[in-house]
Design a protein around this motif. Structure first.
Motif, PDB file in Angstrom:
ATOM      1  N   LYS A   1      -7.555  -6.991   3.915  1.00 18.86           N
ATOM      2  CA  LYS A   1      -7.986  -5.776   4.613  1.00 18.86           C
ATOM      3  C   LYS A   1      -7.820  -5.934   6.125  1.00 18.86           C
ATOM      4  O   LYS A   1      -7.406  -4.997   6.815  1.00 18.86           O
TER       5      LYS A   1
ATOM      6  N   ALA B   1      -4.185  -5.401   7.103  1.00 17.24           N
ATOM      7  CA  ALA B   1      -3.728  -4.018   7.165  1.00 17.24           C
ATOM      8  C   ALA B   1      -3.848  -3.469   8.580  1.00 17.24           C
ATOM      9  O   ALA B   1      -2.946  -2.762   9.071  1.00 17.24           O
TER      10      ALA B   1
ATOM     11  N   THR C   1      -5.642   2.050   3.101  1.00 16.86           N
ATOM     12  CA  THR C   1      -6.042   0.734   2.600  1.00 16.86           C
ATOM     13  C   THR C   1      -7.179   0.842   1.599  1.00 16.86           C
ATOM     14  O   THR C   1      -7.163   0.187   0.545  1.00 16.86           O
TER      15      THR C   1
ATOM     16  N   VAL D   1       0.822  -1.204   0.000  1.00 18.71           N
ATOM     17  CA  VAL D   1       0.000   0.000   0.000  1.00 18.71           C
ATOM     18  C   VAL D   1       0.861   1.261   0.000  1.00 18.71           C
ATOM     19  O   VAL D   1       0.643   2.197  -0.779  1.00 18.71           O
TER      20      VAL D   1
END
Length: 286
Positions: free
Chosen positions: A157, A160, A142, A38
């Motif tokens: 997700k 993250a 994210t 990311v």
């Protein structure tokens, strides 16, 4: 254009740092994790950072602390780069340097206190406020990556937030979400206290007009600000100051093209590249 993108990924003036040293020292975030992917994308960083600030400025106590003490009004470009550098350090920096930087920020936050216009006292090191700030940052970066660079799976997700946990706790965010579902629960419980203000208007105007990108690229800057509004979750996205200020028809495709193309540019020794070089001397960290 290339120099502008490269500059966004580098430490701001006076904060130069060699992420390739010391050889073999691990980072707070795992090299093979979502965070490393990311934070390597400059478009996701810019868009996600603006989204995070929109969420922060919707919380009254955080808004007062950020706006009164954060430097956005004086030099928004420098403020964003300093914040971005701190984030880069927590993801790519050697653990000892990241811990030292976070400790400095915590000490600085110890002096940030005051009262909101409504009379509520706030203190920047309040764990409740730190949880919100840390969570909105993870969400912003994210979600920007997910929407404009590459779709992330639910486990990615979740990862993250998991990967951000060590640095968040060093900042004092003891209740920071550890999964996407926990983030959504925090958003739901915080939503009743979120509100609009003229400061949201001021922030969007500053981000659209400030000389963050060179003048010829200012339309692109405004596009990325609209992309940030677009991914801001409810109920904030429906606040009067944000309503109708998201992407226009066809613009999401353009933002995705820009974000995906940015990773193909020869950006040189970015923090990610330097950190990978550092960890190659020990086989990396997991």
């Amino acid at each position: 254009m290339l120099k502008t993108i490269r500059d966004l990924l580098q430490p701001p003036p006076g904060m130069a740092f060699d992420f390739s040293q010391p050889g073999g020292e691990p980072a707070l975030a795992p090299q093979n994790g979502i965070s490393w992917r990311v934070f390597a994308n400059p478009v996701a960083l810019f868009v996600g950072g603006v989204t995070a600030v929109l969420l922060e400025l919707s919380e009254p106590s955080v808004r007062s602390g950020v706006w009164d003490h954060g430097g956005f009004q004086r030099d928004p470009g420098l403020r964003l780069r300093r914040t971005g550098f701190a984030a880069m350090m927590t993801v790519y920096g050697p653990r000892s340097a990241a811990e030292k930087l976070i400790a400095q920020v915590v000490r600085m936050h110890g002096h940030v206190r005051g009262s909101t216009p409504g009379g509520a006292a706030y203190h920047a090191n309040d764990p409740r406020l730190l949880d919100w700030v840390q969570a909105t940052a993870v969400f912003g970066f994210t979600e920007a990556y997910h929407r404009y660079v590459q779709s992330l799976s639910p486990p990615e997700k979740d990862a993250a937030f998991t990967e951000a946990g060590p640095s968040a706790r060093l900042y004092g965010a003891t209740g920071v979400p550890r999964s996407w579902a926990a983030w959504e629960a925090l958003l739901g419980s915080t939503a009743p206290g979120l509100e609009g203000s003229n400061i949201l208007d001021d922030f969007l105007r500053i981000m659209a007009e400030a000389p963050i990108l060179p003048a010829p690229l200012r339309p692109l800057q405004r596009l990325l600000v609209r992309a940030a509004v677009e991914i801001t979750p409810e109920p904030v996205r429906s606040l009067p100051q944000l309503r109708g200020r998201g992407l226009r028809v066809g613009e999401a495709r353009l933002v995705r093209a820009l974000a995906r193309a940015s990773v193909l540019l020869p950006l040189g020794a970015t923090p990610q590249v330097q950190a990978a070089r550092r960890l190659a001397r020990s086989g990396g960290n997991t």
